[in-house]
Write an enzyme that holds these catalytic residues in place. Structure first.
Site, PDB file in Angstrom:
ATOM      1  N   CYS A 118       4.514   0.341  43.104  1.00 19.62           N
ATOM      2  CA  CYS A 118       3.103   0.657  43.347  1.00 19.62           C
ATOM      3  C   CYS A 118       2.123  -0.244  42.617  1.00 19.62           C
ATOM      4  CB  CYS A 118       2.790   2.003  42.571  1.00 19.62           C
ATOM      5  SG  CYS A 118       3.903   3.097  43.089  1.00 19.62           S
ATOM      6  N   HIS A 259      -4.604   2.724  41.369  1.00 16.58           N
ATOM      7  CA  HIS A 259      -3.518   3.248  42.183  1.00 16.58           C
ATOM      8  C   HIS A 259      -3.482   4.649  42.313  1.00 16.58           C
ATOM      9  CE1 HIS A 259      -0.052   4.366  44.028  1.00 16.58           C
ATOM     10  NE2 HIS A 259       0.796   4.598  43.040  1.00 16.58           N
ATOM     11  N   ASN A 289       0.148   9.731  47.040  1.00 17.51           N
ATOM     12  CA  ASN A 289       0.396   8.773  46.404  1.00 17.51           C
ATOM     13  C   ASN A 289       1.209   7.634  47.456  1.00 17.51           C
ATOM     14  OD1 ASN A 289       1.824   6.277  45.124  1.00 17.51           O
ATOM     15  ND2 ASN A 289       2.772   7.501  43.446  1.00 17.51           N
TER      16      ASN A 289
HETATM   17  N1  ACO Z   1       5.776  23.440  42.068  1.00 19.95           N
HETATM   18  C1  ACO Z   1       5.935  23.992  41.257  1.00 19.95           C
HETATM   19  N2  ACO Z   1       6.505  23.703  39.939  1.00 19.95           N
HETATM   20  C2  ACO Z   1       7.049  22.800  39.906  1.00 19.95           C
HETATM   21  C3  ACO Z   1       6.960  21.687  40.611  1.00 19.95           C
HETATM   22  C4  ACO Z   1       6.366  22.042  42.024  1.00 19.95           C
HETATM   23  N3  ACO Z   1       6.251  21.194  43.066  1.00 19.95           N
HETATM   24  N4  ACO Z   1       7.247  20.636  40.320  1.00 19.95           N
HETATM   25  C5  ACO Z   1       7.815  20.936  39.035  1.00 19.95           C
HETATM   26  N5  ACO Z   1       7.710  21.961  38.764  1.00 19.95           N
HETATM   27  C6  ACO Z   1       7.917  22.851  37.336  1.00 19.95           C
HETATM   28  C7  ACO Z   1       8.943  22.055  36.605  1.00 19.95           C
HETATM   29  O1  ACO Z   1      10.346  22.447  36.998  1.00 19.95           O
HETATM   30  C8  ACO Z   1       8.776  22.685  35.454  1.00 19.95           C
HETATM   31  O2  ACO Z   1       9.137  23.915  35.155  1.00 19.95           O
HETATM   32  P1  ACO Z   1       9.636  24.522  33.856  1.00 19.95           P
HETATM   33  O3  ACO Z   1       8.741  24.356  32.540  1.00 19.95           O
HETATM   34  O4  ACO Z   1      10.389  25.560  33.982  1.00 19.95           O
HETATM   35  O5  ACO Z   1      10.862  23.437  33.553  1.00 19.95           O
HETATM   36  C9  ACO Z   1       7.166  22.807  35.256  1.00 19.95           C
HETATM   37  O6  ACO Z   1       6.774  22.575  36.662  1.00 19.95           O
HETATM   38  C10 ACO Z   1       6.579  21.557  34.640  1.00 19.95           C
HETATM   39  O7  ACO Z   1       7.100  20.430  35.032  1.00 19.95           O
HETATM   40  P2  ACO Z   1       6.633  18.931  34.468  1.00 19.95           P
HETATM   41  O8  ACO Z   1       7.677  17.859  35.261  1.00 19.95           O
HETATM   42  O9  ACO Z   1       6.721  19.095  33.096  1.00 19.95           O
HETATM   43  O10 ACO Z   1       5.070  18.784  35.095  1.00 19.95           O
HETATM   44  P3  ACO Z   1       4.228  17.902  34.816  1.00 19.95           P
HETATM   45  O11 ACO Z   1       3.009  18.508  34.240  1.00 19.95           O
HETATM   46  O12 ACO Z   1       4.616  16.822  34.197  1.00 19.95           O
HETATM   47  O13 ACO Z   1       3.715  17.481  36.302  1.00 19.95           O
HETATM   48  C11 ACO Z   1       4.315  15.570  37.935  1.00 19.95           C
HETATM   49  C12 ACO Z   1       4.754  16.943  37.601  1.00 19.95           C
HETATM   50  C13 ACO Z   1       3.098  16.134  38.761  1.00 19.95           C
HETATM   51  C14 ACO Z   1       5.383  14.905  38.702  1.00 19.95           C
HETATM   52  C15 ACO Z   1       3.797  14.518  36.811  1.00 19.95           C
HETATM   53  O14 ACO Z   1       4.728  14.468  35.779  1.00 19.95           O
HETATM   54  C16 ACO Z   1       3.560  13.175  37.197  1.00 19.95           C
HETATM   55  O15 ACO Z   1       2.418  13.131  38.025  1.00 19.95           O
HETATM   56  N6  ACO Z   1       4.136  12.189  37.021  1.00 19.95           N
HETATM   57  C17 ACO Z   1       4.260  10.880  37.473  1.00 19.95           C
HETATM   58  C18 ACO Z   1       4.850  10.859  38.424  1.00 19.95           C
HETATM   59  C19 ACO Z   1       4.435   9.677  39.522  1.00 19.95           C
HETATM   60  O16 ACO Z   1       3.292   9.725  39.729  1.00 19.95           O
HETATM   61  N7  ACO Z   1       5.424   8.990  39.917  1.00 19.95           N
HETATM   62  C20 ACO Z   1       5.176   7.763  40.407  1.00 19.95           C
HETATM   63  C21 ACO Z   1       4.092   7.043  40.098  1.00 19.95           C
HETATM   64  S1  ACO Z   1       4.436   5.504  39.764  1.00 19.95           S
HETATM   65  C22 ACO Z   1       4.292   5.096  41.322  1.00 19.95           C
HETATM   66  O17 ACO Z   1       3.467   5.321  42.138  1.00 19.95           O
HETATM   67  C23 ACO Z   1       5.625   4.547  41.887  1.00 19.95           C
END
Ligand code: ACO
Length: 332
Positions: A118, A259, A289
């Site tokens: 990215c 980004h 993204n």
């Molecule tokens: N819908 C509903 N629930 C979900 C989903 C979904 N799509 N995805 C995960 N959950 C649940 C999980 O299972 C978890 O449940 P649990 O508490 O029972 O275990 C709960 O939601 C919380 O999960 P987290 O992963 O802790 O949620 P978080 O607030 O961290 O959000 C996210 C997840 C959006 C992926 C976040 O961590 C994020 O944006 N991380 C960066 C990821 C990213 O952008 N990666 C690529 C960037 S780098 C690049 O661009 C290449």
């Protein structure tokens, strides 16, 4: 055409292409256990574009590149170099840039790809900037992704985030016509976090096999919370370094184009930097993204919106798998 002089570098043309097919959060609700409300609250994304089967990164890239050339009134035949940043190349080799070269008819251009996930578009911009500084003219810098081809639509934690698209910028020597100028670029990486974000299989370490497919290792995998924290830390670090070395102050900047990975990452980074949130560019709601494509798509949108005036300072910043990060100061 390389010389000893150091030329100033202008973005004389921009273009962006988003495939027409829209995948909404409501559509995803039917595919995995998620809700529109959860996705909007955690990421800011409402919908993303995805390609039809058979459409490759070079198809999107070529469309964006032709728009950038038209914008700058330059013929494809006058392009000297094509640099494409992508993590979803048409094939492992040849490069996507070679397909673009053929598709747009840039018969006199050299062509290669850059891989810095990215953060890759600014890496490519930095290479292009240095070629133009050294005397090359008409360098096409492209970010193009078909992320829907490497997203696991059975994994709710990743499939909600990504979309497809392409953006392109033509770099030329500054000619005094008021185009945005690339003042500086800054690159960084930390390979000790290589395993927090990536596509494990399909390379030389884990070649594609029926087992790698069965284990779903040819799809994007990441450790979401870790990536989230590292993104904010490293974006803040690279933005500070870039601003400090530019001789300007944070308040001198009119707009911050980060980004588009998650609006909460952008919001938290702006907070840490003590920058008013209104100065952050946001279009994640529409496209999700798009990795390498997100910065050039944003630049094209900003240019078309007419929101900035000549002389305004803009900071670009990106973060991605590798880990990699990058930033650039643009004078509009
Ligand atoms: N819908 C509903 N629930 C979900 C989903 C979904 N799509 N995805 C995960 N959950 C649940 C999980 O299972 C978890 O449940 P649990 O508490 O029972 O275990 C709960 O939601 C919380 O999960 P987290 O992963 O802790 O949620 P978080 O607030 O961290 O959000 C996210 C997840 C959006 C992926 C976040 O961590 C994020 O944006 N991380 C960066 C990821 C990213 O952008 N990666 C690529 C960037 S780098 C690049 O661009 C290449």
């Amino acid at each position: 055409m390389m010389g000893n002089r150091s030329y100033r570098v202008a973005m004389t043309g921009t273009g962006a292409y988003l495939p027409p097919k829209i995948l909404t959060n409501k559509d995803l609700e039917k595919m995995v256990d998620t809700t529109d409300e959860w996705i909007v609250k955690r990421t800011g994304i409402k919908e993303r574009r995805i390609v039809e089967s058979g459409v490759a990164a070079s198809d999107l890239a070529s469309k964006a590149a032709l728009m950038a050339l038209k914008d700058a009134r330059v013929s494809p035949k006058d392009v000297q170099l094509i640099i494409t940043s992508t993590i979803t190349p048409d094939s492992l080799f040849p490069s996507t840039s070679c397909y673009v070269q053929q598709k747009i008819g840039a018969t006199d251009a050299g062509a290669f790809d850059v891989l810095a996930a990215c953060a890759g578009f600014i890496y490519a911009l930095s290479i292009g900037q240095n070629y133009v500084r050294a005397g090359l003219d008409n360098v096409l810098v492209i970010g193009s992704e078909c992320l829907s081809t490497v997203v696991d639509y059975e994994d709710r934690s990743t499939c909600i985030l990504f979309g497809d698209g392409a953006g392109a910028i033509l770099l030329q020597r500054m000619n005094g016509k008021g185009s945005p100028e690339v003042l500086s670029t800054f690159l960084g990486a930390d390979g000790k976090y290589a395993d927090v974000l990536g596509i494990p299989a399909g390379g030389s370490k884990i070649p594609s096999s029926s087992k790698s497919i069965k284990d779903r290792l040819h799809y994007i995998k990441f450790r979401g919370r870790e990536v989230f924290k590292l993104a904010i830390q490293n974006l803040t670090k690279v933005m500070k370094k870039t601003i400090d070395s530019s001789g300007y102050k944070v308040d001198d900047f009119s707009m911050f184009i980060l980004h588009q990975s998650n609006f909460r990452i952008i919001e938290a980074t702006m907070e840490r930097m003590n920058i008013p949130k209104e100065k952050a560019f946001l279009n994640i709601e529409k496209y999700g993204n798009t990795s390498s494509a997100s910065i050039p798509i944003a630049i094209d949108e900003v240019k078309k919106s007419g929101k900035l005036k000549s002389g305004d300072l803009v900071l670009l910043a990106a973060f991605g798998g590798g880990l990699t990060w990058s930033s650039s100061v643009i004078r509009w």
